[in-house]
Write a protein that holds these residues in place. Sequence first.
Motif, PDB file in Angstrom:
ATOM      1  N   ALA A 124       1.225  -1.178   0.095  1.00 39.05           N
ATOM      2  CA  ALA A 124      -0.428  -0.188  -0.053  1.00 39.05           C
ATOM      3  C   ALA A 124       0.712   1.468   0.009  1.00 39.05           C
ATOM      4  N   PRO A 125       0.043   2.674  -0.804  1.00 35.58           N
ATOM      5  CA  PRO A 125       1.060   3.537  -0.266  1.00 35.58           C
ATOM      6  C   PRO A 125       1.645   3.534   1.128  1.00 35.58           C
ATOM      7  N   LYS A 126       2.452   4.490   1.408  1.00 38.55           N
ATOM      8  CA  LYS A 126       3.397   4.181   2.626  1.00 38.55           C
ATOM      9  C   LYS A 126       2.777   5.467   2.901  1.00 38.55           C
ATOM     10  N   ASP A 127       1.896   5.863   3.025  1.00 34.93           N
ATOM     11  CA  ASP A 127       1.226   8.048   3.667  1.00 34.93           C
ATOM     12  C   ASP A 127       0.358   7.631   5.332  1.00 34.93           C
ATOM     13  N   GLY A 128       0.286   6.050   5.909  1.00 32.99           N
ATOM     14  CA  GLY A 128      -0.917   5.720   6.642  1.00 32.99           C
ATOM     15  C   GLY A 128      -1.935   6.161   6.374  1.00 32.99           C
ATOM     16  N   HIS A 129      -2.559   5.447   5.130  1.00 32.24           N
ATOM     17  CA  HIS A 129      -3.951   5.457   5.254  1.00 32.24           C
ATOM     18  C   HIS A 129      -4.323   4.191   5.120  1.00 32.24           C
ATOM     19  N   THR A 130      -3.452   3.537   4.952  1.00 36.85           N
ATOM     20  CA  THR A 130      -3.731   1.473   4.753  1.00 36.85           C
ATOM     21  C   THR A 130      -2.849   1.264   6.081  1.00 36.85           C
ATOM     22  N   LEU A 131      -3.235   0.367   7.393  1.00 36.31           N
ATOM     23  CA  LEU A 131      -2.562  -0.192   8.224  1.00 36.31           C
ATOM     24  C   LEU A 131      -3.216  -1.041   8.084  1.00 36.31           C
ATOM     25  N   LEU A 132      -2.048  -1.917   9.004  1.00 35.99           N
ATOM     26  CA  LEU A 132      -2.340  -3.555   9.335  1.00 35.99           C
ATOM     27  C   LEU A 132      -3.152  -3.882  10.922  1.00 35.99           C
ATOM     28  N   TYR A 133      -3.767  -3.596  11.011  1.00 33.04           N
ATOM     29  CA  TYR A 133      -4.511  -4.937  12.445  1.00 33.04           C
ATOM     30  C   TYR A 133      -3.717  -6.558  12.523  1.00 33.04           C
ATOM     31  N   THR A 134      -2.569  -6.615  13.139  1.00 31.91           N
ATOM     32  CA  THR A 134      -2.545  -8.262  13.405  1.00 31.91           C
ATOM     33  C   THR A 134      -2.244  -7.835  14.577  1.00 31.91           C
TER      34      THR A 134
ATOM     35  N   ALA B  59       6.353  -0.148   6.174  1.00 31.08           N
ATOM     36  CA  ALA B  59       8.218   0.815   5.905  1.00 31.08           C
ATOM     37  C   ALA B  59       8.385   1.819   4.965  1.00 31.08           C
ATOM     38  N   GLY B  60       8.847   1.797   5.477  1.00 33.47           N
ATOM     39  CA  GLY B  60       8.813   3.729   4.216  1.00 33.47           C
ATOM     40  C   GLY B  60       7.823   4.816   4.754  1.00 33.47           C
ATOM     41  N   THR B  61       6.713   4.434   5.425  1.00 37.36           N
ATOM     42  CA  THR B  61       6.012   5.584   5.987  1.00 37.36           C
ATOM     43  C   THR B  61       7.104   6.913   7.231  1.00 37.36           C
ATOM     44  N   PRO B  62       6.322   7.754   6.426  1.00 37.83           N
ATOM     45  CA  PRO B  62       7.293   8.903   7.369  1.00 37.83           C
ATOM     46  C   PRO B  62       7.519   8.905   8.846  1.00 37.83           C
ATOM     47  N   ALA B  63       8.107   9.236   9.463  1.00 37.90           N
ATOM     48  CA  ALA B  63       8.135   8.826  10.837  1.00 37.90           C
ATOM     49  C   ALA B  63       7.272   9.940  11.076  1.00 37.90           C
ATOM     50  N   PRO B  64       6.686  11.380  11.255  1.00 34.58           N
ATOM     51  CA  PRO B  64       6.245  12.147  12.045  1.00 34.58           C
ATOM     52  C   PRO B  64       4.373  10.994  11.025  1.00 34.58           C
ATOM     53  N   VAL B  65       4.142  10.888  10.687  1.00 37.17           N
ATOM     54  CA  VAL B  65       2.769  10.107   9.932  1.00 37.17           C
ATOM     55  C   VAL B  65       3.065   8.538  11.276  1.00 37.17           C
ATOM     56  N   LEU B  66       3.721   7.991  11.146  1.00 35.88           N
ATOM     57  CA  LEU B  66       3.832   6.964  12.636  1.00 35.88           C
ATOM     58  C   LEU B  66       3.368   7.621  13.617  1.00 35.88           C
ATOM     59  N   THR B  67       4.641   9.026  13.707  1.00 34.85           N
ATOM     60  CA  THR B  67       4.467   9.541  15.577  1.00 34.85           C
ATOM     61  C   THR B  67       2.551   9.643  15.158  1.00 34.85           C
ATOM     62  N   ALA B  68       2.576  10.510  14.296  1.00 30.91           N
ATOM     63  CA  ALA B  68       0.753  10.696  14.550  1.00 30.91           C
ATOM     64  C   ALA B  68      -0.403   9.676  15.307  1.00 30.91           C
ATOM     65  N   VAL B  69      -0.090   8.563  14.039  1.00 27.96           N
ATOM     66  CA  VAL B  69      -1.270   6.990  13.856  1.00 27.96           C
ATOM     67  C   VAL B  69      -0.737   7.109  15.919  1.00 27.96           C
TER      68      VAL B  69
END
Length: 328
Positions: A86-96, A262-272
């Motif tokens: 998926a695009p590395k933008d935080g708009h597709t996430l995995l719940y596992t 992987a590769g999603t920007p760190a600020p997006v990971l922090t926001a999520v």
Amino acid sequence: MIQRRSILGAAALMPFATTPLGALAQAPAWPAQPVRMVVPFAAGGPTDVPARLLCDRLSEALPQRVIVENRTGSGVVIGTDLVSKAPKDGHTLLYTTVAHSVLRALFPTLPFDPAADFAPVAFVGKVPMLLLLNKDIPANTLPELIALLRANPGKYDYASSGNGGAVHLATELFLSMAGGLQVGHIPYRGSSAAMPDVLSGRVAMIIDVGFAGLEYTRRGELKAIAVSSQARMPQAPDLPTFIEGGVAGYESYTWHMVMAPAGTPAPVLTAVNAAVNRALAQDALVQRLVEQGMDVVRDSTPDSAATFLRSETEKWSAIVRARNIRVN
């Protein structure tokens, strides 16, 4: 309402009050569109229900909806693969769950790398498991069961929710740590499919998620003799742990985690991560998750989630190899 939701959405980018304004200006906006939370398990199951509870809270607080999408097939491979690409933008996430930690050990060939292609974002919580016996099995404590199994190698069978799943892994860990007990394995398509045979006595036992097993024990239909957590469950304070029953160091859970490509920007990971932690700070949500048997983690970070995933991958991959676990 629109103003309030916008403010809360912006707050997802500011987990700490000391974040420099310059850094915020550089951070990609999240969420800029609806978010897909891919759950690689069937709807209505023990992974799907907590995922939906969390996503409902996130949808209330964020300026965009968070939508659960169940993608099953090949265990968890199909849904997990979808997120890896998926695009590395935080708009597709995995719940596992713990299933992610053994993918490489169970499937030598995969269309993705379970470690390199994913970024852990937030650790939601751990669900301990119960060792449940058919009520006619002549054992009422863990030491009694171990003695019975040791005296009767190969006589008894245990049920699981499927090859390589959390129930299978937890049981093989127990058999290994209890001295290499010889018990047959009968896999089913989910714990609910296994329960009729445990109830009837065709299968002697199962290690299943706590919230499901407690209902059977409360009705007197099965015997619970141990819980897999390090400490006793608040929902069953009289039930001893495996450790108290003599299996030193035994601990297993089915845990829940949110991941991103992987590769999603760190600020997006922090926001999520900040959005998930804020949702898990709400007592109403925590209560619902506790009712599902979960020990909720309210303060994880992407780093702490990654550290936990590495430790679980090492632990369960070793069990897969040592017990020669196969998915077919």
